[in-house]
Enzyme design. Structure first.
Site, PDB file in Angstrom:
ATOM      1  N   HIS A 144      66.022 -60.172 -49.015  1.00 19.10           N
ATOM      2  CA  HIS A 144      65.880 -60.750 -50.361  1.00 19.10           C
ATOM      3  C   HIS A 144      67.139 -60.471 -51.177  1.00 19.10           C
ATOM      4  CE1 HIS A 144      61.709 -62.210 -50.467  1.00 19.10           C
ATOM      5  NE2 HIS A 144      61.370 -61.154 -49.740  1.00 19.10           N
ATOM      6  N   ASP A 174      59.506 -65.489 -50.279  1.00 19.07           N
ATOM      7  CA  ASP A 174      58.073 -65.257 -50.076  1.00 19.07           C
ATOM      8  C   ASP A 174      57.383 -66.517 -50.579  1.00 19.07           C
ATOM      9  OD1 ASP A 174      58.585 -62.682 -49.160  1.00 19.07           O
ATOM     10  OD2 ASP A 174      58.448 -61.824 -51.155  1.00 19.07           O
ATOM     11  N   GLU A 217      53.997 -59.657 -42.680  1.00 21.75           N
ATOM     12  CA  GLU A 217      53.756 -60.412 -43.919  1.00 21.75           C
ATOM     13  C   GLU A 217      53.849 -61.905 -43.620  1.00 21.75           C
ATOM     14  OE1 GLU A 217      56.576 -59.069 -46.870  1.00 21.75           O
ATOM     15  OE2 GLU A 217      56.025 -57.002 -46.481  1.00 21.75           O
TER      16      GLU A 217
HETATM   17  C1  LIG Z   1      57.503 -56.232 -50.633  1.00 26.03           C
HETATM   18  C2  LIG Z   1      57.417 -57.493 -49.863  1.00 26.03           C
HETATM   19  N1  LIG Z   1      57.141 -58.563 -50.759  1.00 26.03           N
HETATM   20  C3  LIG Z   1      58.718 -57.744 -49.108  1.00 26.03           C
HETATM   21  O1  LIG Z   1      59.495 -58.575 -49.527  1.00 26.03           O
HETATM   22  N2  LIG Z   1      58.934 -57.057 -47.984  1.00 26.03           N
HETATM   23  C4  LIG Z   1      60.101 -57.322 -47.178  1.00 26.03           C
HETATM   24  C5  LIG Z   1      59.913 -56.844 -45.772  1.00 26.03           C
HETATM   25  C6  LIG Z   1      61.356 -56.716 -47.761  1.00 26.03           C
HETATM   26  O2  LIG Z   1      61.309 -55.657 -48.407  1.00 26.03           O
HETATM   27  O3  LIG Z   1      62.421 -57.303 -47.502  1.00 26.03           O
HETATM   28 ZN   LIG Z   2      59.660 -61.132 -48.703  1.00 29.09          ZN
END
Ligand SMILES: C[C@@H](N)C(=O)N[C@H](C)C(=O)O
Ligand SMILES: [Zn+2]
Length: 182
Positions: A94, A101, A158
């Site tokens: 991210h 997401d 996820e």
């Molecule tokens: C916290 C969750 N929404 C998320 O984005 N997890 C991924 C694995 C991350 O932290 O990159």
């Molecule tokens: Zn994510």
């Protein structure tokens, strides 16, 4: 980096970290946080949106670019290595501007039933759906197929998280979530 709301017509944006409806149960982002991604990732999202529209569906973005300070805040609130990248062990995709997401909406923007809500850090979040709802299983398949075809990769823990298959081309970014007019 580009603003999904501006360059991807029809994609719905609901930045969950600008609300308290997330794993931290806290507001992490500023209220007017933009959903930012790399230009090439936005192009892939447009392809996904066009594929989904053919079957009466579309994308909703729950999160996109996440600054390093926000990953730190999340990790402090929820130090769960199964569902979150530990900032000390390298950045989240991210933070590179190459992860999103997402969930599905219909053409009226109404959220569709999926395996779980965003940031549900329980077994229901697994990408391999173990439930009995045929509609949920079918929609998850449609979402994953459209994302894979457009150049995204998934993770096991996820169902809503996807990142660019060519991640090696990119690196972390540091920029403001809000448009400060500059
Ligand atoms: C916290 C969750 N929404 C998320 O984005 N997890 C991924 C694995 C991350 O932290 O990159
Ligand atoms: Zn994510």
């Amino acid at each position: 980096m580009v603003d999904i709301a501006k360059v991807c017509p029809g994609i719905v944006v609901e930045m969950r970290y600008a609300t308290d409806r997330n794993a931290a149960h806290a507001v992490i982002y500023p209220l007017r946080a933009r959903a930012l991604v790399r230009k090439s990732v936005a192009k892939r999202l447009r392809q996904v949106q066009s594929e989904l529209n053919k079957v009466g569906l579309g994308l909703k973005i729950w999160d996109a670019y996440r600054p390093a300070w926000a990953q730190d805040a999340l990790w402090k609130a929820v130090p769960d290595p199964e569902h979150l990248v530990d900032p000390a062990r390298g950045g989240s995709y991210h933070t590179w501007g190459i992860a999103v997401d997402v969930t599905l909406v219909d053409l009226q923007g109404r959220e569709q039933r999926m395996p779980s809500d965003f940031d549900d850090f329980t077994p229901a979040a697994k990408a391999e759906y173990a439930g009995t709802d045929g509609g949920v299983a079918a929609r998850l398949r449609v979402l994953r197929t459209a994302m894979f075809n457009a150049g995204f990769a998934a993770i096991h823990d996820e169902w809503w998280h996807f990142s660019a298959q060519d991640a090696y081309l990119f690196a972390p970014v540091d920029m403001a979530l809000e448009d400060n007019g500059n």
